[in-house]
Scaffold this motif. Structure first.
Motif, PDB file in Angstrom:
ATOM      1  N   ASN A   1       0.787  -1.228   0.000  1.00 43.95           N
ATOM      2  CA  ASN A   1       0.000   0.000   0.000  1.00 43.95           C
ATOM      3  C   ASN A   1       0.824   1.286   0.000  1.00 43.95           C
ATOM      4  O   ASN A   1       0.311   2.345  -0.352  1.00 43.95           O
ATOM      5  CB  ASN A   1      -0.939   0.016   1.213  1.00 43.95           C
ATOM      6  CG  ASN A   1      -2.051  -1.001   1.103  1.00 43.95           C
ATOM      7  OD1 ASN A   1      -3.006  -0.794   0.373  1.00 43.95           O
ATOM      8  ND2 ASN A   1      -1.926  -2.101   1.825  1.00 43.95           N
ATOM      9  N   ARG A   2       2.075   1.206   0.459  1.00 43.88           N
ATOM     10  CA  ARG A   2       2.976   2.353   0.479  1.00 43.88           C
ATOM     11  C   ARG A   2       2.379   3.538   1.258  1.00 43.88           C
ATOM     12  O   ARG A   2       2.606   4.701   0.916  1.00 43.88           O
ATOM     13  CB  ARG A   2       3.323   2.811  -0.949  1.00 43.88           C
ATOM     14  CG  ARG A   2       3.694   1.703  -1.918  1.00 43.88           C
ATOM     15  CD  ARG A   2       4.960   0.974  -1.492  1.00 43.88           C
ATOM     16  NE  ARG A   2       5.234  -0.168  -2.332  1.00 43.88           N
ATOM     17  CZ  ARG A   2       5.972  -0.116  -3.442  1.00 43.88           C
ATOM     18  NH1 ARG A   2       6.505   1.024  -3.841  1.00 43.88           N
ATOM     19  NH2 ARG A   2       6.194  -1.213  -4.148  1.00 43.88           N
ATOM     20  N   GLU A   3       1.598   3.252   2.290  1.00 46.32           N
ATOM     21  CA  GLU A   3       0.959   4.299   3.087  1.00 46.32           C
ATOM     22  C   GLU A   3       1.928   4.847   4.129  1.00 46.32           C
ATOM     23  O   GLU A   3       2.495   4.087   4.920  1.00 46.32           O
ATOM     24  CB  GLU A   3      -0.285   3.749   3.776  1.00 46.32           C
ATOM     25  CG  GLU A   3      -1.486   3.586   2.880  1.00 46.32           C
ATOM     26  CD  GLU A   3      -2.132   4.911   2.527  1.00 46.32           C
ATOM     27  OE1 GLU A   3      -1.880   5.918   3.229  1.00 46.32           O
ATOM     28  OE2 GLU A   3      -2.902   4.951   1.551  1.00 46.32           O
TER      29      GLU A   3
ATOM     30  N   GLU B   1       1.227   6.524   6.764  1.00 46.51           N
ATOM     31  CA  GLU B   1       0.703   6.334   8.118  1.00 46.51           C
ATOM     32  C   GLU B   1       1.155   4.994   8.695  1.00 46.51           C
ATOM     33  O   GLU B   1       1.521   4.896   9.871  1.00 46.51           O
ATOM     34  CB  GLU B   1      -0.830   6.408   8.105  1.00 46.51           C
ATOM     35  CG  GLU B   1      -1.475   6.264   9.476  1.00 46.51           C
ATOM     36  CD  GLU B   1      -1.182   7.433  10.406  1.00 46.51           C
ATOM     37  OE1 GLU B   1      -1.315   7.258  11.632  1.00 46.51           O
ATOM     38  OE2 GLU B   1      -0.829   8.521   9.913  1.00 46.51           O
TER      39      GLU B   1
ATOM     40  N   HIS C   1      -8.582   8.673  11.856  1.00 44.15           N
ATOM     41  CA  HIS C   1      -9.174   8.040  10.672  1.00 44.15           C
ATOM     42  C   HIS C   1     -10.595   8.568  10.464  1.00 44.15           C
ATOM     43  O   HIS C   1     -11.491   8.298  11.261  1.00 44.15           O
ATOM     44  CB  HIS C   1      -9.189   6.524  10.865  1.00 44.15           C
ATOM     45  CG  HIS C   1      -9.664   5.765   9.662  1.00 44.15           C
ATOM     46  ND1 HIS C   1      -9.209   6.006   8.383  1.00 44.15           N
ATOM     47  CD2 HIS C   1     -10.550   4.748   9.547  1.00 44.15           C
ATOM     48  CE1 HIS C   1      -9.788   5.175   7.548  1.00 44.15           C
ATOM     49  NE2 HIS C   1     -10.605   4.407   8.216  1.00 44.15           N
TER      50      HIS C   1
ATOM     51  N   ARG D   1       2.184   7.263  -0.336  1.00 46.75           N
ATOM     52  CA  ARG D   1       0.951   8.048  -0.389  1.00 46.75           C
ATOM     53  C   ARG D   1       0.343   8.181   1.001  1.00 46.75           C
ATOM     54  O   ARG D   1       0.837   7.601   1.966  1.00 46.75           O
ATOM     55  CB  ARG D   1      -0.046   7.384  -1.329  1.00 46.75           C
ATOM     56  CG  ARG D   1      -0.406   5.965  -0.936  1.00 46.75           C
ATOM     57  CD  ARG D   1      -1.204   5.287  -2.018  1.00 46.75           C
ATOM     58  NE  ARG D   1      -1.665   3.979  -1.597  1.00 46.75           N
ATOM     59  CZ  ARG D   1      -2.379   3.164  -2.370  1.00 46.75           C
ATOM     60  NH1 ARG D   1      -2.694   3.523  -3.598  1.00 46.75           N
ATOM     61  NH2 ARG D   1      -2.776   1.992  -1.924  1.00 46.75           N
ATOM     62  N   ASP D   2      -0.724   8.967   1.083  1.00 44.44           N
ATOM     63  CA  ASP D   2      -1.359   9.238   2.368  1.00 44.44           C
ATOM     64  C   ASP D   2      -2.880   9.235   2.199  1.00 44.44           C
ATOM     65  O   ASP D   2      -3.548  10.259   2.369  1.00 44.44           O
ATOM     66  CB  ASP D   2      -0.878  10.587   2.910  1.00 44.44           C
ATOM     67  CG  ASP D   2      -1.290  10.812   4.354  1.00 44.44           C
ATOM     68  OD1 ASP D   2      -1.510   9.822   5.071  1.00 44.44           O
ATOM     69  OD2 ASP D   2      -1.390  11.979   4.772  1.00 44.44           O
ATOM     70  N   LEU D   3      -3.411   8.074   1.858  1.00 48.57           N
ATOM     71  CA  LEU D   3      -4.843   7.955   1.600  1.00 48.57           C
ATOM     72  C   LEU D   3      -5.627   7.317   2.747  1.00 48.57           C
ATOM     73  O   LEU D   3      -6.837   7.503   2.847  1.00 48.57           O
ATOM     74  CB  LEU D   3      -5.075   7.119   0.332  1.00 48.57           C
ATOM     75  CG  LEU D   3      -4.599   7.729  -0.982  1.00 48.57           C
ATOM     76  CD1 LEU D   3      -4.799   6.725  -2.116  1.00 48.57           C
ATOM     77  CD2 LEU D   3      -5.343   9.015  -1.284  1.00 48.57           C
ATOM     78  N   VAL D   4      -4.951   6.559   3.608  1.00 51.87           N
ATOM     79  CA  VAL D   4      -5.654   5.764   4.611  1.00 51.87           C
ATOM     80  C   VAL D   4      -6.336   6.634   5.661  1.00 51.87           C
ATOM     81  O   VAL D   4      -7.212   6.161   6.387  1.00 51.87           O
ATOM     82  CB  VAL D   4      -4.682   4.772   5.279  1.00 51.87           C
ATOM     83  CG1 VAL D   4      -3.744   5.486   6.251  1.00 51.87           C
ATOM     84  CG2 VAL D   4      -5.445   3.666   5.989  1.00 51.87           C
TER      85      VAL D   4
ATOM     86  N   LEU E   1      -8.575   0.865   3.859  1.00 56.67           N
ATOM     87  CA  LEU E   1      -7.667   0.008   3.099  1.00 56.67           C
ATOM     88  C   LEU E   1      -8.420  -0.979   2.220  1.00 56.67           C
ATOM     89  O   LEU E   1      -7.994  -1.304   1.120  1.00 56.67           O
ATOM     90  CB  LEU E   1      -6.743  -0.745   4.055  1.00 56.67           C
ATOM     91  CG  LEU E   1      -5.553   0.043   4.614  1.00 56.67           C
ATOM     92  CD1 LEU E   1      -4.798  -0.811   5.611  1.00 56.67           C
ATOM     93  CD2 LEU E   1      -4.625   0.488   3.501  1.00 56.67           C
TER      94      LEU E   1
ATOM     95  N   SER F   1      -9.325   0.604  -1.032  1.00 56.23           N
ATOM     96  CA  SER F   1      -8.239   1.172  -1.819  1.00 56.23           C
ATOM     97  C   SER F   1      -8.219   0.586  -3.231  1.00 56.23           C
ATOM     98  O   SER F   1      -8.022  -0.611  -3.421  1.00 56.23           O
ATOM     99  CB  SER F   1      -6.895   0.898  -1.128  1.00 56.23           C
ATOM    100  OG  SER F   1      -5.840   1.405  -1.890  1.00 56.23           O
TER     101      SER F   1
END
Length: 233
Positions: A47-49, A51, A111, A198-201, A206, A209
Motif C-alpha cells: 500500500n505504500r501508506e 501512516e 481516521h 501516499r497518504d490515503l488511509v 484500506l 483502496s
C-alpha cells in the motif's frame, strides 16, 4: 569439522505444557509480535501508506526503548521459566500494547473515512468495537506471558504501561508532524515519489483502496464484454 555443534534459531522457540490446552494457546499467542511484523511489511510494500510507515517506525522505537529498559533494570525472569535474558519489562506486552493503543488512537481520532459510490466505511461505533477487540487481544498476549512463566505479573504490567506511554507519545509526535507540514514535505521528496508513498488511509479504508477505480473500469468495459458475449453465442 565433520560434525560441528548445532545451534537453535530461537526466534519463535516457545516452551509450553503439551498436556495443557491453554498453555498450547498461549504458545501461539507468543507469536503475535512476529505475525504483526509480517503484516507491517506486507502493508507497507503493497500500500505504500506513510501512516503505516510511521506506525512501524514508532513500533521499532518502542522495541528499542524496551531493550534499553531491560538493560537498565536488569531484573531476572521467574525462576521456573525457560526463557533467556532479562524480564523487566515484558517485550511481548510492550509490543502488543503499543500496537493496539496506536491502532485505537488512529481509528478513533485520526481516521475519518469518506463514503464512496461502492463502499460505506465503518461508523465510529464500529471502529470503537474494533479498538476494543484490539485491546482485548493485546491483553490476551500479555496474560499468556504470565501463564507460560516467562514473566512475572509486575514485568507484564510494566511492559503494558511502557507500551501505552510510547503509543500516546508517538501519536502526539506524528500529530505534530502532520500539523506542522513535515509529512507533506516528506511526501514531496524524490525518494517518496520514487517509491510511490501516499497518504490515503486517513480518509480511505484500506479495503476500499483502488476498488472504486476497478468498478469504474469494469463499468466502462461492460458494453465491450456484452458484445463479446453475443459473438460467442
Amino acid at each position: 569439522m565433520e560434525n560441528p555443534p548445532l545451534a537453535s534459531l530461537s526466534l519463535t522457540h516457545v516452551h509450553y505444557n503439551p498436556a495443557d490446552r491453554i498453555s498450547y494457546l498461549c504458545a501461539w499467542l507468543a507469536l503475535v509480535p512476529q505475525g504483526l511484523c509480517v503484516i507491517y511489511a506486507t502493508l507497507i510494500w503493497s500500500n505504500r501508506e506513510i501512516e503505516i510507515m510511521l506506525m512501524f517506525a514508532g513500533q521499532m522505537a518502542c522495541e528499542a526503548f524496551n531493550w534499553i529498559l531491560k538493560r537498565l533494570i536488569k531484573e531476572e525472569r521467574p525462576r521456573e521459566m525457560h526463557g533467556k535474558g532479562y524480564g523487566m519489562p515484558s517485550s511481548h506486552a510492550q509490543f502488543v500494547v503499543f500496537f493496539s493503543v496506536t491502532l485505537t488512537l488512529f481509528l478513533l481520532f485520526r481516521h475519518v473515512p469518506h463514503p464512496t459510490e461502492t463502499h460505506t466505511p465503518f461508523s465510529f461505533f464500529q471502529r470503537f468495537i474494533l479498538s476494543v477487540l484490539a485491546l482485548i487481544s493485546a491483553a490476551a498476549v500479555a496474560v499468556s506471558r504470565i501463564y507460560l512463566n516467562y514473566h512475572t505479573p509486575k514485568q507484564v504490567l510494566v511492559g503494558c504501561l511502557a507500551g501505552a506511554v510510547c503509543a500516546v507519545v508517538w501519536f502526539g509526535i506524528t500529530t505534530y508532524l502532520r500539523k506542522s507540514g513535515w509529512v507533506e514535505w516528506i511526501l514531496e521528496t524524490e525518494l517518496a515519489r520514487l517509491f510511490r508513498v501516499r497518504d490515503l488511509v486517513i480518509q480511505e479504508d484500506l479495503v476500499d483502496s483502488g476498488w472504486a477505480r476497478w468498478v469504474e473500469r469494469r463499468r466502462k468495459r461492460q458494453p465491450t464484454l456484452q458484445v463479446q458475449a453475443k459473438k460467442t453465442r
